[in-house]
Design a protein around this motif. Structure first.
Motif, short mmCIF file in Angstrom:
data_model
loop_
_atom_site.label_atom_id
_atom_site.label_comp_id
_atom_site.label_asym_id
_atom_site.label_seq_id
_atom_site.Cartn_x
_atom_site.Cartn_y
_atom_site.Cartn_z
N LYS A 151 0.83 -1.60 0.19
CA LYS A 151 -0.37 0.31 0.04
C LYS A 151 1.00 1.21 -0.07
O LYS A 151 0.64 2.24 -0.59
N ALA A 152 1.53 1.47 0.98
CA ALA A 152 2.41 2.62 0.71
C ALA A 152 3.72 2.61 -0.39
O ALA A 152 3.52 3.52 -0.47
N ARG A 153 3.76 2.00 -0.93
CA ARG A 153 5.12 2.07 -2.31
C ARG A 153 3.33 2.45 -2.99
O ARG A 153 4.39 3.69 -4.44
N LYS A 154 2.79 2.08 -3.40
CA LYS A 154 1.64 2.77 -4.56
C LYS A 154 1.47 4.26 -3.67
O LYS A 154 1.26 5.11 -4.69
N THR A 155 1.09 4.38 -3.14
CA THR A 155 1.11 5.90 -2.40
C THR A 155 2.07 6.64 -2.85
O THR A 155 1.25 7.73 -3.35
#
Length: 486
Positions: free
Chosen positions: A437-441
């Motif tokens: 999730k963080a890498r996408k955000t």
């Protein structure tokens, strides 16, 4: 030269994402036979191992036993290069009928520690040897690129022929299939052809790249032998490395049709990047190869710090050419994420875990102007270099904080082991609570990406490269512009 080195490395990092599986049918490949594969993983990152088929489908997944080993019997075997993945790392294994291949590797030194044994070991050990040799040669490309064009051409051709001769010598003493020969020859040829295509960017630089037209006619003689639709090489590292650089090179002519003859080359111009997509669409018919190239060329442009309008324009241009719906959704999501990362927006609030196992919201940790940088346990040179670079930046910008975030989702003990082994400071060392999730955000598509925020967590720049030769100067200028320093 530093910028050129970053360009060359970024190509390698980018193509590395592509290399998932490889498949090929050779004239002596047989179907319906049995092969065995197994191995031992020292210092495993987790307990899972996945084996991929030549077509990219999962053959099976395994849980390591108490001795960190696994084994698998393969029936109805298609000869090809299969892929084993573990903890974000991958390893190619060439399997043919009647092979029984075992391997042992240490995750702390993944490729260099790999050793194959059993029937089928010789060809796999030779394959990994050529892969490591290619890596070492790529690291020297900047130095090689100082040669004059004629000398560089002769150097590359002599090296290519030497590697082919070495392969032939190996085959004289070790009988192997046509499939093996075809894969090794392709690896040698396309790796050397890629260096030819990268050379102009290194030798001429942005200010004189127009002179690419003055290269000797024989410099690009290899282009007459290129198969743009080599389906069996569609996920092969050296083949993709060549295609990525080749497309960049071909698009230069079009660039100077639309720009002044002596103008500085801008690899992020809209016309140049649209031309690359046009070229891919026109000269490549294989859908897998075409869609992969379209995806990563579009992502390269979109990830740069362009305006929303420019990102949308290139996205729409890409959407009209790609036929891969999953890729399209990915790039739409990337554009949406980048809209939230524009200068002046607040840093997205994500959860991270500290070295001492405490949970934090990323925003709550920002007290001073801060640079947030990222690293992966799977990229040794990158995580070493990024931490060493930040050490020097801390001395120059002692009024700033530097937050280091590991992007992997492996067991915590592996992440911490790297920090301990290299004696990195444990202060401001974190990993994402939810890495995916963080890498996408945060649109962390490149490990060299860093984000600069002010003391309130407001984004000053969403995508900088701390390895750029002018980074310190550009950072100081940005901080002055925002009245954070005098």
């Amino acid at each position: 030269m530093t910028k050129v080195l970053i360009y060359i490395r970024s190509i390698s990092l980018l193509i590395g994402v592509l290399v998932i599986t490889i498949g090929c049918n050779s004239k002596d490949a047989s179907v319906g036979d049995i092969a065995y594969i197994g191995g031992e993983i020292v210092n495993p990152k987790n307990k899972n191992v996945i084996l991929y088929h030549t077509n990219g489908e999962v053959v099976d997944s395994f849980v390591l036993d108490a001795n960190n080993r696994f084994s698998h019997k393969m029936t109805d075997l298609n000869s090809g290069l299969y892929t084993i993945t573990h903890g974000g790392e991958y390893q190619l294994v060439l399997l043919e009928p009647n092979d029984s291949v075992m391997f042992r590797l240490n995750t702390y030194d993944f490729d260099e520690s790999l050793v194959f044994t059993g029937n089928g070991a010789k060809k796999n050990n030779y394959l990994i040897k050529t892969y490591l040799s290619n890596e070492k040669e790529a690291d020297k490309l900047v130095e090689y690129s100082k040669m004059e064009p004629e000398a560089f051409h002769d150097f590359i051709e002599e090296r290519r022929q030497r590697h082919l001769d070495e392969l032939n010598t190996f085959l004289e003493h070790n009988t192997q299939s046509d499939f093996f020969r075809s894969i090794l020859e392709a690896n040698i040829n396309y790796n050397n052809f890629a260096d030819k295509e990268i050379y102009p960017f290194a030798y001429f630089g942005n200010n004189k790249l127009v002179h690419v037209k003055d290269l000797p006619e024989r410099f690009y003689a290899h282009r007459k032998d290129i198969d743009y639709n080599a389906e069996h090489l569609s996920r092969f590292f050296s083949y993709n490395r060549f295609l990525f650089s080749h497309i960049d090179n071909l698009a230069i002519d079009s660039y100077y049709e639309d720009n002044e003859y002596h103008s500085k080359f801008d690899r992020h111009s809209m016309c140049y990047n649209k031309t690359k997509l046009d070229l891919i669409d026109s000269i490549i018919t294989d859908e897998t190869i075409k869609n992969n190239l379209l995806k990563y060329k579009a992502r390269d442009f979109i990830s740069h710090n362009h305006t929303e309008a420019e990102a949308e324009e290139l996205l729409n241009y890409y959407l009209n050419k790609s036929t891969n719906e999953e890729d399209k959704a990915y790039l739409r999501e990337l554009v949406s994420s980048l809209k939230l990362l524009r200068q002046g927006n607040p840093l997205p609030d994500l959860q991270v875990v500290s070295y001492d196992d405490k949970d934090y919201n990323l925003n709550s940790m920002i007290k001073r102007p801060t640079i947030i940088y990222f690293w992966s346990s799977n990229s040794k040179s990158q995580y070493r270099n990024s931490h060493y670079k930040v050490r020097s930046l801390k001395n120059q910008f002692d009024f700033m904080d530097f937050i280091s975030i590991n992007v992997n989702d492996n067991d915590d003990k592996y992440w911490k082991k790297i920090i301990e082994n290299y004696d990195f400071s444990t202060v401001n060392e974190y990993k994402f609570k939810d890495s995916d999730k963080a890498r996408k955000t945060l649109a962390v598509n490149y490990l060299n990406k860093a984000i600069i925020v002010d003391s309130k967590g407001t984004i000053l720049h969403p995508n900088v490269n701390i390895f750029s030769s002018d980074f310190a100067e550009a950072l100081e200028e940005l901080l002055k512009e925002k009245h954070l320093i005098k």
